[in-house]
Design an enzyme around this catalytic site. Structure first.
Site, PDB file in Angstrom:
ATOM      1  N   HIS A 122       0.813  -1.225   0.000  1.00  0.00           N
ATOM      2  CA  HIS A 122       0.000   0.000   0.000  1.00  0.00           C
ATOM      3  C   HIS A 122       0.846   1.275   0.000  1.00  0.00           C
ATOM      4  O   HIS A 122       0.301   2.370  -0.187  1.00  0.00           O
ATOM      5  CB  HIS A 122      -0.932   0.039   1.208  1.00  0.00           C
ATOM      6  N   ASP A 159      -3.223 -10.548  -2.307  1.00  0.00           N
ATOM      7  CA  ASP A 159      -3.772  -9.986  -1.066  1.00  0.00           C
ATOM      8  C   ASP A 159      -5.221  -9.573  -1.311  1.00  0.00           C
ATOM      9  O   ASP A 159      -5.590  -9.176  -2.422  1.00  0.00           O
ATOM     10  CB  ASP A 159      -2.936  -8.772  -0.657  1.00  0.00           C
ATOM     11  N   HIS A 161      -6.675  -6.967  -0.328  1.00  0.00           N
ATOM     12  CA  HIS A 161      -6.718  -5.530  -0.589  1.00  0.00           C
ATOM     13  C   HIS A 161      -5.877  -5.206  -1.826  1.00  0.00           C
ATOM     14  O   HIS A 161      -4.804  -5.777  -2.008  1.00  0.00           O
ATOM     15  CB  HIS A 161      -6.188  -4.735   0.607  1.00  0.00           C
ATOM     16  N   ASP A 242      -5.166 -12.542   3.606  1.00  0.00           N
ATOM     17  CA  ASP A 242      -6.391 -12.007   4.196  1.00  0.00           C
ATOM     18  C   ASP A 242      -7.627 -12.242   3.335  1.00  0.00           C
ATOM     19  O   ASP A 242      -8.717 -11.786   3.689  1.00  0.00           O
ATOM     20  CB  ASP A 242      -6.238 -10.524   4.534  1.00  0.00           C
TER      21      ASP A 242
END
Length: 306
Positions: A122, A159, A161, A242
């Site tokens: 990120h 991931d 996200h 996740d």
């Protein structure tokens, strides 16, 4: 040759506030899950600043150093924090990924897993966010291109996200194919299929909440077909766990066997292209599920490295 595990005690010295999902226990659960695995253990070195500067400006590094607290925990935003050893941990995550790239390209090892925190996908060029300080995998990709002279590198991110930071850092890089599956809607809100990079080298496949492993496999079949066409010389993986059904931060329905199947598909594609694989830990916030999923992922890496 075999699979190398890169880690360092600094990963357990990056502190976050009590109750924060990106907690020290993540590192302990990962290492416990891999305790009896037959891996080559390598200590994560501190990254060379020149490598970090391939993606982040000096002013950003200086700002992180200035924000680093002498004690306690400092908030960079509502989600992202630093403690006195956080920048060292982040630099060692980058150093590990870069060292692993050097090692697989030199033929010293077959593949590698970087078990470090904080995560990195990120972190944008001048912005820490989403628990991340430095763009670990993007920096490793740029080392492969600028230091080793590779022409085609793949960065694959599973991931839950979207890796907005990796995408930001590699948006204008024609030598890197970046692909991601991720839940949408979900933080950070980027990753629409229409986001394709300056050279059409970015591929995003958003997944609806409730998507299971079978849907994921279909999405990744499409990604890996496209990736194979780019003939990568190196495959870098942003390995977030996740998307697991037990994870508290999202609503996908993957299980350990889905991560194993996806890892096998990535390794098979990479082998067809003659490309080594380096994987770096990103998310995963249900601790037992994280440990099981990491072990499933690394077991496949070890099998591929035989």
């Amino acid at each position: 040759m075999a699979t190398a595990l890169y880690s360092h005690a600094a990963a357990a010295q990056h502190q976050t506030p009590m109750g924060h999902p990106e907690q020290v226990s993540r590192f302990h659960h990962v290492m416990a899950a891999l305790q009896d695995a037959r891996l080559i253990h390598r200590e994560a070195p501190v990254a060379a600043i020149d490598d970090v500067l391939r993606c982040h400006p000096r002013s950003y590094l200086d700002r992180l150093q200035n924000l680093s607290p002498q004690a306690g925990v400092a908030a960079l935003d509502a989600d992202t924090h630093m403690s006195p050893r956080s920048l060292d941990a982040a630099l060692r995550a980058v150093g590990a990924a870069c060292h692993a790239v050097d090692a697989v390209l030199a033929g010293e090892i077959d593949n590698a897993f970087v078990a470090m925190r904080p995560p990195g996908h990120h972190a944008e060029r001048e912005t820490a966010m989403g628990f991340c300080l430095l763009g670990t995998v993007a920096i490793a990709a740029m080392r492969a291109i600028e230091h080793h002279g590779l022409q085609n590198v793949a960065v694959l991110d599973f991931d839950v996200h979207h890796g907005n930071g990796t995408q930001d850092l590699l948006w204008h890089e024609p030598h890197v194919f970046f692909a991601s599956t991720h839940q949408m809607p979900l933080f950070p809100g980027s990753g629409a299929a229409s986001e394709t990079g300056s050279y059409g080298q970015v591929m995003n496949i958003p997944l609806a909440p409730g998507s299971d492993g079978q849907l994921a496999q279909r999405a990744w079949d499409a990604i890996l077909r496209r990736c194979r066409d780019t003939a990568p010389q190196l495959v870098l993986v942003s390995a977030g766990f996740d998307a697991h059904a037990a994870d508290p931060l999202a609503q996908l329905e993957w299980h350990e066997e889905d991560f194993a199947l996806l890892t096998r598909a990535i390794c098979d594609m990479a082998a067809e292209c003659g490309a080594p694989v380096v994987s770096s830990l990103e998310g995963g916030y249900d601790l037992p599920a994280l440990g099981r999923s990491v072990r499933a992922h690394v077991d496949v890496l070890m099998e591929a490295g035989k």
